[in-house]
Design a protein around this motif. Structure first.
Motif: not given
Lengths: 194, 426
Positions: A95, A97, B10, B14, B330, B374
């Motif tokens: 990811i 982000i 998490v 991220l 997620i 996301p």
């Protein structure tokens, strides 16, 4: 936002000048060549053994009944070596982000830190995987001449590929994956996932 | 400790760590600091191997290989031509063609991302040339590709069936009606959008033209029929059907359409192998995390918490759905399945639901997660193919997403939608 990382567009030739770099990149080419063929061959093995099971049932009618067991071994090898190749070609799933909000220098530091972390993880899984292989050596896979060590070794060998590629990324962070007949330039195509 | 591992996972994804390795890291930390002196971390490689050392999973690489061989062998292109002849006259013809092509592709490859990138590459530039709004072509392709895991054959269904010990063919059949409901709604949304924004339609193809295109595409159109018929009538197991369709795609590409060259086979096998490796590595990486969760009895706590929300079954089911929508935001569908199923399966049993209906609810819910940020992988694939930022795609996807939630609600409320087909001929 998150996306499978695209293959980098930096060409290996840009760095293939100095002595040790050239040596490392040549070794990388050999490892990639081997890994790609291993992935293609193990998948071909999975296909051949699964299809042979159908042929066997309706046409050949041999006594062999472990087609699926061997296909499963092929799948495990294909999965772990292929995952390492995906990482090498930056087709693994991440990811991104926060990427656009980070300055390039910070991103570079983060990437190196991640590569070092992954290297440590791969080394741990390799080391602990050896114990699992040793245990598997005492368990036969029914109907085949193999023990579970053959299945379990897929993870340890896969981790060796991971370690080699991560060490390369730490040495030469922007080295693009070498191209050959099995892997053409795919920088314009998206990553992979179910 | 388990909470710390979840939070760590998490945070790691991220900040951009590889998702598979993030799961392994969080699980290893959890194992090392588990109460009672920790756990030998040899459990990690063991549960990684255990996570994917299943015969039923062999179907996954083979369905992905079939998809790759179809793309290279000209099958995808023929399916687009066929869809164009059949639905090209409808409002917003290219969006309708994209959905119809996805429908047929869904019946062959079983992989949403493979479908999105194959059809997206062909259709997104054409839709853009016809003046479709920014982000809309990508939204149509992403939603169409979501049909892949709902209609048989489906990789998530294979994984679910392995985890929950269910019949794969019954799950495959259960997906057909919800899949067509999704398609019908998506096509209606495309027609509505075409009317609003004045998207063009093509002249209607004549019946002789349609017959000609169908003849040219018949080998491609036969594939889903062969898969379903082969499994349904007990001629092939699901794994054998996957091998059969891969060999069929290989022969059609090499000998019938002659667009697949023998020299390309190495590259096709490698590309498919690498794609499936990414899928299976995620499954393997979820193994240690799943082991940690079940060892820590978190699954039982979550199940108890959700069941304790209300005495009303529909409230509990709603809570399960909200929980999964949050998880789907997620986590990728497959790791999400592996990690959450130990907690969610007992809830279905407690509610007295048929396991097939419950499976379809969970699968459809997790698949809609592929459309939401996301971590919505279909958003990112179509964004990369169309070179469009995520924002406009998310905006255009909203009506499709709402329809997906309506279908989810309908299959929760009306069991025959998922149970009628699997129940036929039992």
């Amino acid at each position: 936002m998150g996306a499978p990382m695209p293959a980098t567009t930096v060409r290996p030739a840009a760095h293939a000048t100095s002595g040790w770099r050239s040596l490392v990149l040549r070794a990388d080419r050999v490892v990639c060549w081997t890994g790609r063929r291993a992935v293609a061959l193990t998948l071909a093995m999975v296909l051949i053994f699964c299809f042979a099971q159908v042929l066997d049932r309706y046409l050949l009618k041999t006594q062999f009944d472990a087609w699926d067991q061997i296909a499963r071994i092929g799948m495990l090898w294909c999965a772990f070596v292929g995952a390492a190749m995906a990482l090498r070609e930056r087709r693994n799933v991440v990811i991104d982000i926060i990427d656009r909000h980070l300055p390039q220098r910070v991103r570079r530091v983060r990437d190196r830190l991640f590569d070092a972390t992954l290297l440590a993880l791969a080394a741990t899984l390799f080391y602990k995987g050896l114990d699992v292989v040793a245990v598997g050596n005492f368990q036969d896979i029914v109907g085949t001449p193999f023990t579970y060590a053959v299945s379990y070794a897929s993870l340890t060998v896969g981790m060796v590929f991971f370690m080699l590629f991560l060490a390369l990324r730490l040495l030469i962070p922007d080295a693009a994956a070498p191209l050959d007949a099995f892997a053409r330039d795919e920088s314009d195509t998206p990553g992979t996932h179910p | 400790m388990i909470l710390f591992s979840v939070v760590l996972f998490v945070v790691l994804i991220l900040v951009g760590l590889d998702i598979g390795f993030a799961m392994i890291t969080a699980a290893l930390i959890g194992m090392l600091f588990k109460g009672g002196g920790g756990v030998d971390i040899a459990q990690a490689p063991l549960s990684m191997l255990g996570g994917i050392d299943e015969t039923a999973l062999v179907a996954i690489p083979l369905f992905i290989l079939a998809g790759e061989l179809m793309n290279r062998g000209g099958v995808t292109l023929r399916l687009i031509n066929w869809s164009m002849a059949m639905v090209g006259h409808m409002r917003g013809s290219l969006s309708q063609v994209s959905l119809t092509t996805n429908l047929v592709m869904a019946g062959i490859s079983g992989s949403a991302v493979a479908d999105a990138s194959a059809i997206g590459t062909a259709m997104i530039p054409s839709m853009k040339r016809e003046g479709y709004r920014r982000g809309y072509p990508e939204a149509v392709i992403a939603c169409g590709a979501m049909l892949g895991p709902i209609l048989p054959p489906s990789i998530p269904m294979i994984v679910y069936a392995v985890l929950a010990n269910l019949s794969i063919i019954r799950l495959f059949l259960a997906g057909i009606i919800p899949g067509f409901m999704l398609l019908a709604g998506y096509m209606a949304i495309c027609a509505w959008q075409a009317r609003r924004h004045g998207y063009k339609s093509r002249p209607r193809a004549s019946w002789p033209e349609r017959a000609q295109v169908t003849r040219a595409s018949i080998w491609a159109l036969m594939m889903p029929v062969l898969i379903i018929a082969g499994i349904r009538f007990g001629l092939l197991t699901d794994t054998e059907a996957a091998a059969f369709v891969a060999v069929y795609a290989l022969l059609v590409g090499l000998a019938v359409y002659r667009e697949l060259k023998p020299g390309e086979l190495g590259s096709a096998f490698y590309s498919a192998g690498r794609t499936m490796a990414v899928v299976l590595f995620l499954l393997a990486a979820a193994g240690p995390f799943s082991w940690l969760i079940s060892e820590s009895r978190v699954a039982a706590t979550i199940a108890k918490g959700i069941l304790g929300v209300s005495d009303q079954p529909w409230v509990v089911l709603l809570t399960v759905n909200v929980f999964l929508i949050l998880v789907g935001k997620i986590l990728e569908p497959l790791p999400a399945m592996i990690i959450t199923l130990p907690a969610l399966l007992p809830i279905g049993a407690q509610l007295g639901m048929d396991p097939i209906q419950y499976a379809m609810i969970l699968i459809l819910n997790l698949m809609t997660g592929m459309l939401t940020p996301p971590v919505g992988i279909l958003l990112f694939v179509t964004s990369a193919v169309g070179r469009t930022p995520i924002g406009p795609i998310v905006r255009e996807i909203v009506p499709f997403f709402i329809w997906s939630l309506i279908v989810l609600a309908l299959i929760c409320a009306f069991p025959p939608l998922t149970l009628w087909l699997p129940g036929l001929g039992r």
